[in-house]
Motif scaffolding. Structure first.
Motif, PDB file in Angstrom:
ATOM      1  N   VAL A 204      39.551  67.321  18.330  1.00  0.00           N
ATOM      2  CA  VAL A 204      40.978  67.213  18.008  1.00  0.00           C
ATOM      3  C   VAL A 204      41.630  66.348  19.090  1.00  0.00           C
ATOM      4  CG1 VAL A 204      43.103  68.434  17.458  1.00  0.00           C
ATOM      5  CG2 VAL A 204      40.902  69.504  16.931  1.00  0.00           C
ATOM      6  N   ASP A 205      42.182  65.230  18.659  1.00  0.00           N
ATOM      7  CA  ASP A 205      42.856  64.276  19.551  1.00  0.00           C
ATOM      8  C   ASP A 205      44.346  64.581  19.411  1.00  0.00           C
ATOM      9  OD1 ASP A 205      44.387  61.849  20.094  1.00  0.00           O
ATOM     10  OD2 ASP A 205      42.534  60.685  19.966  1.00  0.00           O
ATOM     11  N   PHE A 206      44.929  65.167  20.451  1.00  0.00           N
ATOM     12  CA  PHE A 206      46.339  65.544  20.320  1.00  0.00           C
ATOM     13  C   PHE A 206      47.091  65.386  21.632  1.00  0.00           C
ATOM     14  CE2 PHE A 206      46.570  69.960  22.121  1.00  0.00           C
ATOM     15  CZ  PHE A 206      45.219  70.174  22.363  1.00  0.00           C
ATOM     16  N   SER A 207      48.368  65.621  21.566  1.00  0.00           N
ATOM     17  CA  SER A 207      49.307  65.473  22.681  1.00  0.00           C
ATOM     18  C   SER A 207      49.400  64.001  23.090  1.00  0.00           C
ATOM     19  CB  SER A 207      48.924  66.355  23.868  1.00  0.00           C
ATOM     20  OG  SER A 207      49.995  66.374  24.792  1.00  0.00           O
ATOM     21  N   SER A 208      48.412  63.500  23.845  1.00  0.00           N
ATOM     22  CA  SER A 208      48.231  62.072  24.138  1.00  0.00           C
ATOM     23  C   SER A 208      49.494  61.290  24.513  1.00  0.00           C
ATOM     24  CB  SER A 208      47.532  61.393  22.944  1.00  0.00           C
ATOM     25  OG  SER A 208      46.377  62.106  22.599  1.00  0.00           O
ATOM     26  N   PRO A 209      50.196  61.729  25.562  1.00  0.00           N
ATOM     27  CA  PRO A 209      51.348  60.940  26.030  1.00  0.00           C
ATOM     28  C   PRO A 209      50.877  59.696  26.779  1.00  0.00           C
ATOM     29  CG  PRO A 209      50.981  62.811  27.479  1.00  0.00           C
ATOM     30  CD  PRO A 209      49.979  62.934  26.377  1.00  0.00           C
ATOM     31  N   ASN A 210      51.824  58.902  27.235  1.00  0.00           N
ATOM     32  CA  ASN A 210      51.484  57.677  27.954  1.00  0.00           C
ATOM     33  C   ASN A 210      51.854  57.804  29.422  1.00  0.00           C
ATOM     34  OD1 ASN A 210      50.616  56.421  25.520  1.00  0.00           O
ATOM     35  ND2 ASN A 210      52.775  56.204  24.982  1.00  0.00           N
ATOM     36  N   ILE A 211      50.909  57.401  30.263  1.00  0.00           N
ATOM     37  CA  ILE A 211      51.135  57.484  31.713  1.00  0.00           C
ATOM     38  C   ILE A 211      52.352  56.649  32.095  1.00  0.00           C
ATOM     39  CG2 ILE A 211      50.138  56.899  33.974  1.00  0.00           C
ATOM     40  CD1 ILE A 211      48.572  59.147  32.736  1.00  0.00           C
ATOM     41  N   GLY A 218      58.092  63.711  20.218  1.00  0.00           N
ATOM     42  CA  GLY A 218      56.964  63.428  19.327  1.00  0.00           C
ATOM     43  C   GLY A 218      55.670  63.963  19.931  1.00  0.00           C
ATOM     44  N   HIS A 219      55.520  63.772  21.237  1.00  0.00           N
ATOM     45  CA  HIS A 219      54.335  64.308  21.909  1.00  0.00           C
ATOM     46  C   HIS A 219      54.382  65.831  21.919  1.00  0.00           C
ATOM     47  CE1 HIS A 219      54.431  60.210  23.968  1.00  0.00           C
ATOM     48  NE2 HIS A 219      53.342  60.209  23.226  1.00  0.00           N
ATOM     49  N   LEU A 220      55.585  66.389  21.983  1.00  0.00           N
ATOM     50  CA  LEU A 220      55.710  67.851  21.949  1.00  0.00           C
ATOM     51  C   LEU A 220      55.176  68.384  20.615  1.00  0.00           C
ATOM     52  CD1 LEU A 220      56.815  70.440  23.313  1.00  0.00           C
ATOM     53  CD2 LEU A 220      58.936  70.068  22.077  1.00  0.00           C
ATOM     54  N   VAL A 246      45.313  59.951  26.505  1.00  0.00           N
ATOM     55  CA  VAL A 246      46.521  59.419  27.154  1.00  0.00           C
ATOM     56  C   VAL A 246      46.471  57.897  27.240  1.00  0.00           C
ATOM     57  CG1 VAL A 246      47.033  61.490  28.533  1.00  0.00           C
ATOM     58  CG2 VAL A 246      45.529  59.752  29.468  1.00  0.00           C
ATOM     59  N   GLY A 247      47.637  57.306  27.177  1.00  0.00           N
ATOM     60  CA  GLY A 247      47.736  55.850  27.308  1.00  0.00           C
ATOM     61  C   GLY A 247      47.730  55.502  28.789  1.00  0.00           C
ATOM     62  N   ASP A 248      46.533  55.207  29.310  1.00  0.00           N
ATOM     63  CA  ASP A 248      46.431  54.988  30.758  1.00  0.00           C
ATOM     64  C   ASP A 248      45.810  53.633  31.082  1.00  0.00           C
ATOM     65  OD1 ASP A 248      43.849  55.313  29.973  1.00  0.00           O
ATOM     66  OD2 ASP A 248      43.358  56.917  31.369  1.00  0.00           O
ATOM     67  N   SER A 395      40.510  50.296  21.880  1.00  0.00           N
ATOM     68  CA  SER A 395      40.164  51.569  22.526  1.00  0.00           C
ATOM     69  C   SER A 395      39.944  52.653  21.474  1.00  0.00           C
ATOM     70  CB  SER A 395      41.224  51.992  23.538  1.00  0.00           C
ATOM     71  OG  SER A 395      42.475  52.064  22.926  1.00  0.00           O
ATOM     72  N   ASP A 396      40.690  52.567  20.380  1.00  0.00           N
ATOM     73  CA  ASP A 396      40.466  53.581  19.350  1.00  0.00           C
ATOM     74  C   ASP A 396      39.142  53.382  18.615  1.00  0.00           C
ATOM     75  OD1 ASP A 396      41.952  55.885  19.076  1.00  0.00           O
ATOM     76  OD2 ASP A 396      43.723  54.796  18.398  1.00  0.00           O
ATOM     77  N   LEU A 397      38.738  52.132  18.436  1.00  0.00           N
ATOM     78  CA  LEU A 397      37.422  51.895  17.826  1.00  0.00           C
ATOM     79  C   LEU A 397      36.326  52.455  18.737  1.00  0.00           C
ATOM     80  CD1 LEU A 397      37.802  48.271  16.413  1.00  0.00           C
ATOM     81  CD2 LEU A 397      37.254  50.316  15.085  1.00  0.00           C
ATOM     82  N   ILE A 413      39.968  64.898  14.206  1.00  0.00           N
ATOM     83  CA  ILE A 413      41.351  64.937  13.742  1.00  0.00           C
ATOM     84  C   ILE A 413      42.266  64.303  14.779  1.00  0.00           C
ATOM     85  CG2 ILE A 413      43.247  66.496  13.146  1.00  0.00           C
ATOM     86  CD1 ILE A 413      40.922  68.314  12.101  1.00  0.00           C
ATOM     87  N   TYR A 414      43.158  63.452  14.313  1.00  0.00           N
ATOM     88  CA  TYR A 414      44.122  62.769  15.186  1.00  0.00           C
ATOM     89  C   TYR A 414      45.502  63.299  14.853  1.00  0.00           C
ATOM     90  CZ  TYR A 414      40.375  59.328  15.897  1.00  0.00           C
ATOM     91  OH  TYR A 414      39.192  58.709  16.201  1.00  0.00           O
ATOM     92  N   VAL A 415      46.156  63.888  15.838  1.00  0.00           N
ATOM     93  CA  VAL A 415      47.490  64.422  15.587  1.00  0.00           C
ATOM     94  C   VAL A 415      48.526  63.510  16.234  1.00  0.00           C
ATOM     95  CG1 VAL A 415      48.906  66.497  15.668  1.00  0.00           C
ATOM     96  CG2 VAL A 415      46.421  66.709  15.762  1.00  0.00           C
ATOM     97  N   GLY A 419      54.233  57.569  11.852  1.00  0.00           N
ATOM     98  CA  GLY A 419      54.448  56.144  12.108  1.00  0.00           C
ATOM     99  C   GLY A 419      53.153  55.416  12.424  1.00  0.00           C
ATOM    100  N   GLN A 420      52.152  56.159  12.865  1.00  0.00           N
ATOM    101  CA  GLN A 420      50.874  55.521  13.211  1.00  0.00           C
ATOM    102  C   GLN A 420      49.853  55.588  12.072  1.00  0.00           C
ATOM    103  OE1 GLN A 420      49.315  55.981  17.148  1.00  0.00           O
ATOM    104  NE2 GLN A 420      51.189  56.896  17.935  1.00  0.00           N
ATOM    105  N   ALA A 421      50.309  56.016  10.896  1.00  0.00           N
ATOM    106  CA  ALA A 421      49.382  56.218   9.770  1.00  0.00           C
ATOM    107  C   ALA A 421      48.567  54.956   9.478  1.00  0.00           C
ATOM    108  CB  ALA A 421      50.156  56.654   8.535  1.00  0.00           C
TER     109      ALA A 421
HETATM  110  N1  ARG Z   1      49.363  57.487  23.284  1.00  0.00           N
HETATM  111  C1  ARG Z   1      49.678  57.346  21.915  1.00  0.00           C
HETATM  112  C2  ARG Z   1      51.184  57.462  21.711  1.00  0.00           C
HETATM  113  O1  ARG Z   1      51.884  57.921  22.578  1.00  0.00           O
HETATM  114  C3  ARG Z   1      49.019  58.397  21.037  1.00  0.00           C
HETATM  115  C4  ARG Z   1      47.512  58.373  21.037  1.00  0.00           C
HETATM  116  C5  ARG Z   1      46.948  59.088  19.865  1.00  0.00           C
HETATM  117  N2  ARG Z   1      45.524  59.092  19.826  1.00  0.00           N
HETATM  118  C6  ARG Z   1      44.763  58.026  19.519  1.00  0.00           C
HETATM  119  N3  ARG Z   1      43.469  58.166  19.539  1.00  0.00           N
HETATM  120  N4  ARG Z   1      45.300  56.905  19.142  1.00  0.00           N
HETATM  121  O2  ARG Z   1      51.673  57.083  20.682  1.00  0.00           O
END
Ligand code: ARG
Length: 668
Positions: A204-211, A218-220, A246-248, A395-397, A413-415, A419-421
């Protein structure tokens, strides 16, 4: 002998399987012989045919008894909760196939009945089957089909009776004793998930905020929904890997490091005091936009970071750490467990993945960029930018490849917000195009969600129009929860520790539940007033209802040991309408979990939890659990089977809270 024995060893099941297997073969052979005897040229056949028919009937009868024995043995062995709906589907599926062998894929619809007078469940297949038969040129009344289905129902352990209603509905009444036994099973063994055929791995890929950026609402949402999905999978026995993507690794690190070097030249030896990373980010962005030299240097910094020069890695780590600590504060409040595996983790894999796409001839050049078109989409993925850098797509590939081949995931699963559909559609299509996975075998899914709105139905913002900081939001939740508890004068009854516990439970429980109880696909309006209301489908109401149920036994001075003993010895009577309704509602839990597992819509679980709480109230209002002396208030009689119903309700509610990530407290 095997059926009647109490032992539920694997051996006895194996023997039953063998007997079943041979009987089914015998029936097949006999049926074939019968078919050949039907040939009109075979004149001496009628006596033999009769004999065989009789033999066949006997065998079928024995087979049914064996099947039923097997089913009972299964239920007894597993200790798991039975999915009644699924079991009814098995039984009715068999009847439907036997009733209409001419239909290849007859529709199978079994659903719980909302109105008790129509029975407990309903099978609605006959109407659709009549349509299918009509298409084949056979005109048969659906009621007639329903009749045939009923005639073909195999011997089973759970159906008491059936009746046909309206155009061809089959109303199904369950056996009370059977339901009562399932409840006892639940009370004795606890809430056990159905057995899994094989242990499956879920990412499960979730939360994933950006550094270096603020974690936003949305991350919440992603954090709350993702955590709950993980808990569901874990309860069902899956091997779950919770990943924080995370976007790092973006180009923003160039300007951040360049600014770091200028502002804290000794950053390599003395940790720089950047507590406000937001401000730091804004400053560097401003310089990036306005100072040409700085911009140039920022680009150089990215290159040097990506080639892993130690000083740049150090700067990058410093910045990531500040963000990490901020994120962790939120995760601690909300009780979130997650492993950080950001975009940078896939850095080396990206090169290989791009090469694989190139080698297989999927890459096109477009003004210096490398792009990949996938079937059915006019927008391409960009795998390499014109400056040679990688993108979010790359990076997602690489992450997808890693999860499929290294993690060997069966489900991914990607949560993220809806908008990212498109991004995920392209990603999955690319993964399939290159032959990494087959969607029939591996489930790779985007669980998208709508945006969070303020009470004015506009984008969620503070009064002054700024984005809301998550920590401020959680703190406001705490404050509001405390106000509410004080308004109800709970501070006068609870100890200070109990009060703080209740405050956190209510505040964070309400924030999570408000999110989870709405269909995630839709946008949702964030309102403290609504979520803290203790009436209606809110965590505040449910938490309160739960503590009340829990207190019933305590107030009657019945301890856990007594309840446990009673579970083994007292039959759960279900004679009163409200007892029956509650008992069935409790047992729908596995069916609800299955549904959530199929569509990943957690609001179904919330709706169920609310229904369970209100069904309990109905029961409690009309059935005395404890009878007291009117004058002295002394307990004169305990209706133990009803105490057991309270206990079973609490068990299921607790499990629902657990999956939703809500922490109930003993006293509120
Ligand atoms: N960091 C991205 C954002 O804030 C979400 C990443 C979701 N996961 C992924 N594998 N793309 O929008």
């Amino acid at each position: 002998c095997y059926i009647s024995s109490d032992c539920c060893s694997k051996d006895s099941l194996n023997v039953l399987f063998y007997i079943l297997f041979f009987q089914e073969r015998e029936i097949q052979t006999l049926s074939a012989e019968v078919e050949s005897l039907k040939n009109p040229q075979n004149l001496n056949a009628s006596a033999r045919l009769e004999e065989l028919r009789e033999e066949n009937n006997k065998l079928k009868y024995r087979l049914n008894i064996l099947k039923r024995g097997l089913q009972e043995e299964k239920t007894n062995c597993s200790h798991a909760m039975l999915n009644i709906n699924q079991r009814l589907q098995e039984v009715f599926g068999e009847a439907i196939r036997a009733a209409c062998p001419e239909l290849d894929n007859p529709p199978l619809v079994v659903a719980p009945n909302q109105q008790a007078k129509f029975g407990d469940y309903q099978c609605n297949s006959a109407m659709a089957m009549a349509q299918m038969l009509k298409a084949k040129g056979m005109k048969i009344n659906p009621r007639e089909i329903a009749e045939k289905i009923i005639q073909n129902l195999p011997d089973n352990e759970l159906v008491q009776k059936t009746e046909i209603a309206g155009p061809g509905f089959i109303n199904i009444h369950l056996k009370r004793q059977f339901v009562s036994k399932l409840l006892s099973n639940l009370l004795v063994n606890g809430v056990k998930p159905p057995p899994l055929a094989s242990k499956k791995k879920v990412v499960v890929d979730f939360s994933s905020p950006n550094i270096a950026k603020e974690m936003h609402v949305g991350h919440l949402r992603s954090t709350i929904i993702g955590e709950s999905m993980c808990r569901l999978f874990e309860f069902l026995g899956y091997d779950v890997l919770r990943l924080n993507h995370v976007g790092d690794w973006g180009t923003q690190f160039g300007m951040l490091i360049a600014h770091l070097q200028d502002k804290f030249p000794n950053y390599l030896t003395v940790s720089p005091p950047i507590s406000d990373l937001q401000a730091f980010y804004k400053e560097s962005k401003k310089r990036f936009d306005e100072e040409e030299d700085f911009k140039k240097r920022a680009y150089q910094c990215v290159v040097r970071l990506q080639s892993k020069e130690p000083d740049f890695i150090k700067g990058w780590n410093l910045i990531c750490d500040v963000s990490r600590q901020e994120f962790q504060k939120i995760y601690d409040c909300l009780d979130i467990t997650i492993i950080e595996r950001g975009e940078s983790y896939y850095q080396d894999m990206m090169t290989k993945v791009v090469k694989e796409f190139e080698d297989k001839g999927f890459v096109q050049l477009d003004e210096g960029r490398k792009i990949v078109f996938v079937p059915g989409h006019s927008v391409p993925l960009t795998v390499v930018k014109s400056d040679g850098g990688y993108t979010y797509d790359t990076s997602d590939l690489a992450a997808l490849h890693n999860r499929l081949f290294d993690e060997k995931a069966d489900i991914i699963i990607y949560v993220t917000d809806s908008g990212q559909a498109m991004h995920f559609q392209l990603l999955y299509a690319a993964g399939q195009m290159i032959g990494w996975y087959n969607p029939q075998v591996t489930r790779v899914e985007h669980a998208g969600f709508g945006v969070v709105l303020g009470e004015d139905k506009k984008k969620f913002k503070t009064r002054s129009g700024d984005t809301v900081r998550l920590m401020d939001l959680l703190e406001e939740g705490l404050k509001r929860a405390m106000d509410k508890l004080k308004e109800k004068e709970r501070d006068k009854v609870l100890t200070p520790e109990e009060l703080t516990k209740a405050q956190r439970s209510v505040a964070f429980g309400c924030i999570k539940y408000a999110d989870l109880s709405h269909n995630r696909i839709n946008d949702y309006v964030f309102s403290f007033d609504k979520m803290l209301d203790d009436r209606g489908n809110t965590a505040a109401y449910l938490l309160y209802a739960f503590t009340r149920i829990r207190s019933i036994a305590r107030l009657a001075n019945i301890d856990e040991a007594t309840l446990k003993k009673a579970a083994e010895t007292t039959e759960v009577l279900l004679d009163h309408d409200k007892e029956w309704k509650l008992g069935k509602c409790i047992l729908r839990f596995p069916e609800i979990l299955q549904k959530v597992l199929d569509d990943l819509l957690l609001h179904t679980l919330c709706d169920y939890l609310y229904e369970l709480a209100t069904t309990f109230t109905e029961f409690y209002d009309s059935c005395y659990c404890i009878e007291k002396d009117r004058q002295t208030g002394e307990v004169v009689k305990v209706n133990m089977w009803r105490m057991l119903l309270c206990d079973a309700t609490a068990l299921i509610m607790a499990k629902c809270f657990d999956i939703l990530g809500i922490n109930p407290v003993d006293r509120m």
